[in-house]
Design a protein around this motif. Structure first.
Motif, short mmCIF file in Angstrom:
data_model
loop_
_atom_site.label_atom_id
_atom_site.label_comp_id
_atom_site.label_asym_id
_atom_site.label_seq_id
_atom_site.Cartn_x
_atom_site.Cartn_y
_atom_site.Cartn_z
N GLY A 89 0.80 -1.21 0.00
CA GLY A 89 0.00 0.00 0.00
C GLY A 89 0.84 1.27 0.00
N ALA A 90 1.96 1.26 0.74
CA ALA A 90 2.83 2.44 0.76
C ALA A 90 3.37 2.73 -0.63
CB ALA A 90 3.96 2.23 1.76
N ALA A 91 3.78 1.67 -1.34
CA ALA A 91 4.27 1.85 -2.70
C ALA A 91 3.13 2.28 -3.64
CB ALA A 91 4.91 0.55 -3.20
N ASP A 92 1.93 1.81 -3.33
CA ASP A 92 0.80 2.14 -4.19
C ASP A 92 0.40 3.60 -4.08
OD1 ASP A 92 -1.04 1.18 -6.13
OD2 ASP A 92 -2.64 1.19 -4.64
N VAL A 93 0.64 4.21 -2.92
CA VAL A 93 0.37 5.65 -2.78
C VAL A 93 1.24 6.42 -3.77
CG1 VAL A 93 0.59 7.64 -1.25
CG2 VAL A 93 -0.40 5.50 -0.39
N THR A 94 2.51 6.01 -3.87
CA THR A 94 3.41 6.66 -4.83
C THR A 94 2.93 6.42 -6.25
OG1 THR A 94 5.29 6.38 -3.33
CG2 THR A 94 5.80 6.76 -5.66
N ARG A 95 2.53 5.18 -6.55
CA ARG A 95 2.04 4.88 -7.90
C ARG A 95 0.79 5.68 -8.23
NH1 ARG A 95 3.64 -0.49 -6.31
NH2 ARG A 95 1.55 -0.95 -5.55
N ALA A 96 -0.09 5.84 -7.22
CA ALA A 96 -1.33 6.60 -7.45
C ALA A 96 -1.03 8.06 -7.76
CB ALA A 96 -2.23 6.49 -6.23
N ALA A 97 -0.09 8.64 -7.02
CA ALA A 97 0.28 10.04 -7.27
C ALA A 97 0.87 10.21 -8.66
CB ALA A 97 1.27 10.50 -6.20
N GLU A 98 1.71 9.24 -9.07
CA GLU A 98 2.30 9.30 -10.41
C GLU A 98 1.23 9.17 -11.49
OE1 GLU A 98 5.10 6.15 -10.17
OE2 GLU A 98 6.65 7.35 -9.16
N ALA A 99 0.26 8.28 -11.27
CA ALA A 99 -0.83 8.11 -12.23
C ALA A 99 -1.67 9.37 -12.31
CB ALA A 99 -1.69 6.90 -11.84
N TRP A 100 -1.87 9.99 -11.16
CA TRP A 100 -2.67 11.22 -11.12
C TRP A 100 -2.04 12.30 -12.00
CZ3 TRP A 100 -7.33 11.41 -8.79
CH2 TRP A 100 -7.93 12.66 -8.65
N VAL A 101 -0.73 12.49 -11.83
CA VAL A 101 -0.02 13.51 -12.61
C VAL A 101 0.01 13.12 -14.09
CG1 VAL A 101 2.21 14.63 -12.97
CG2 VAL A 101 1.36 14.27 -10.64
N ALA A 102 0.22 11.84 -14.37
CA ALA A 102 0.29 11.37 -15.75
C ALA A 102 -1.02 11.61 -16.49
CB ALA A 102 0.65 9.89 -15.79
#
Length: 333
Positions: A271-284
């Protein structure tokens, strides 16, 4: 006609049964529901099922993410009535079952992520929380931090003043409702399944949500700003049918409780790594991620504490839990 081999085989089989030969183990199904998809709750479901399959060949786990078994209130009722064996959910949705679940919405206890993880791993905490909801046929077998909360909005939220006048979807707990009111916003409780249409039609201007849920449901198509609130975590619980658990053989019950606990650490790391992935997806996808500055985090915590103090004082069961968990955090620190 039967040949000799068939007759002998049937006779030997009957003799084995009469002599107490091995019987086929009882097979059972565990329906495991959630409201979300492709987030840490869904990941927990999948990894729980994988782990249980390794240690048990008598329990089949069926996964039902994305509200396949109905909206959140119906899934809570399903566990209470025993038609759903287990449901992973934000603890706020269990507060009507037992007021003690509201302790997980008291953000001032859980503002330090490391201290919160240590608290949840402790035996005293686990033993205490396992009693929540028992009178309504619910037994929590796992509790962990999903992620920090965020505010997804149509206009940027860079200070607490920017919340004034907004209609914000909140969980149906006064511990989100009252702080938003204190900040000049209009809180609007609603099921997760209604959030995206409400954003699209302007029924709401913003939503308090986990970043991973917001990205998974593509909220950026309707509201492009994500303000991160690191000191206000979303906490989830695996609520399980107590009558179903109590009806299991002791070894199977132990396996399920043990697997639930073992899955926590793996899910939290993912989940901690997924928060980073979610933020990256948001910006993308054209969105903007806005960190809430430290002074704003402190001001928010102060507002939350002031707005929710009367709620805690008004409930003896809740105030006792707040005192107990605050003590555990202090002792662990």
């Amino acid at each position: 006609m039967f040949n000799r081999r068939q007759v002998l085989g049937g006779g030997l089989g009957a003799a084995a049964l009469m002599l107490g030969g091995p019987a086929q183990a009882q097979q059972r199904t565990l329906k495991f529901a959630s409201a979300t998809l492709n987030d840490v709750q869904h990941q927990y479901q999948q990894r729980f099922a994988e782990r249980l399959a390794v240690v048990s060949d008598t329990t089949t786990v069926e996964l039902y993410p994305a509200s396949q078994l109905g909206p959140i209130p119906r899934m809570v009722e399903g566990v209470m009535f025993g038609t759903i064996e287990s449901f992973i959910t934000a603890t706020a949705f269990l507060s009507q079952v037992d007021p003690r679940f509201q302790v997980f919405d008291v953000a001032t206890i859980f503002r330090d992520p490391e201290a919160t993880r240590d608290l949840f791993a402790g035996e005293e905490f686990r033993s205490r929380v396992r009693t929540f909801g028992n009178a309504q046929n619910i037994e929590p077998i796992s509790t962990f931090v999903h992620s920090p909360n965020t505010i997804i909005s149509k206009r940027p939220i860079r200070s607490l003043n920017d919340l004034s006048g907004l209609k914000i979807r909140v969980l149906g707990t006064p511990f989100q409702i009252e702080p938003m009111r204190a900040l000049g916003a209009t809180p609007v409780p609603m099921p997760l399944s209604e959030v995206m249409p409400a954003l699209q039609t302007g029924t709401i201007d913003a939503v308090i949500s986990a970043p991973t849920v917001a990205a998974a449901f593509r909220y950026y198509d309707a509201a492009s700003y994500m303000t991160m609130i690191d000191s206000w975590p979303l906490i989830v619980t695996v609520a399980t049918s107590r009558s179903w658990l109590n009806g299991l053989p002791d070894d199977v019950r132990t396996q399920i409780v043990s697997v639930a606990r073992d899955t926590e650490a793996e899910a939290v790391e993912w989940g901690a790594a997924d928060v980073t992935r979610a933020a990256e997806a948001w910006v993308a996808n054209g969105g903007e991620v806005i960190p809430l500055e430290a002074d704003m985090e402190a001001a928010l915590q102060s507002t939350i504490a002031e707005a929710t103090a009367p709620l805690i004082d008004a409930s003896t069961p809740l105030s006792e839990e707040v005192a107990a968990l605050s003590r555990m955090v202090e002792e662990a620190g």
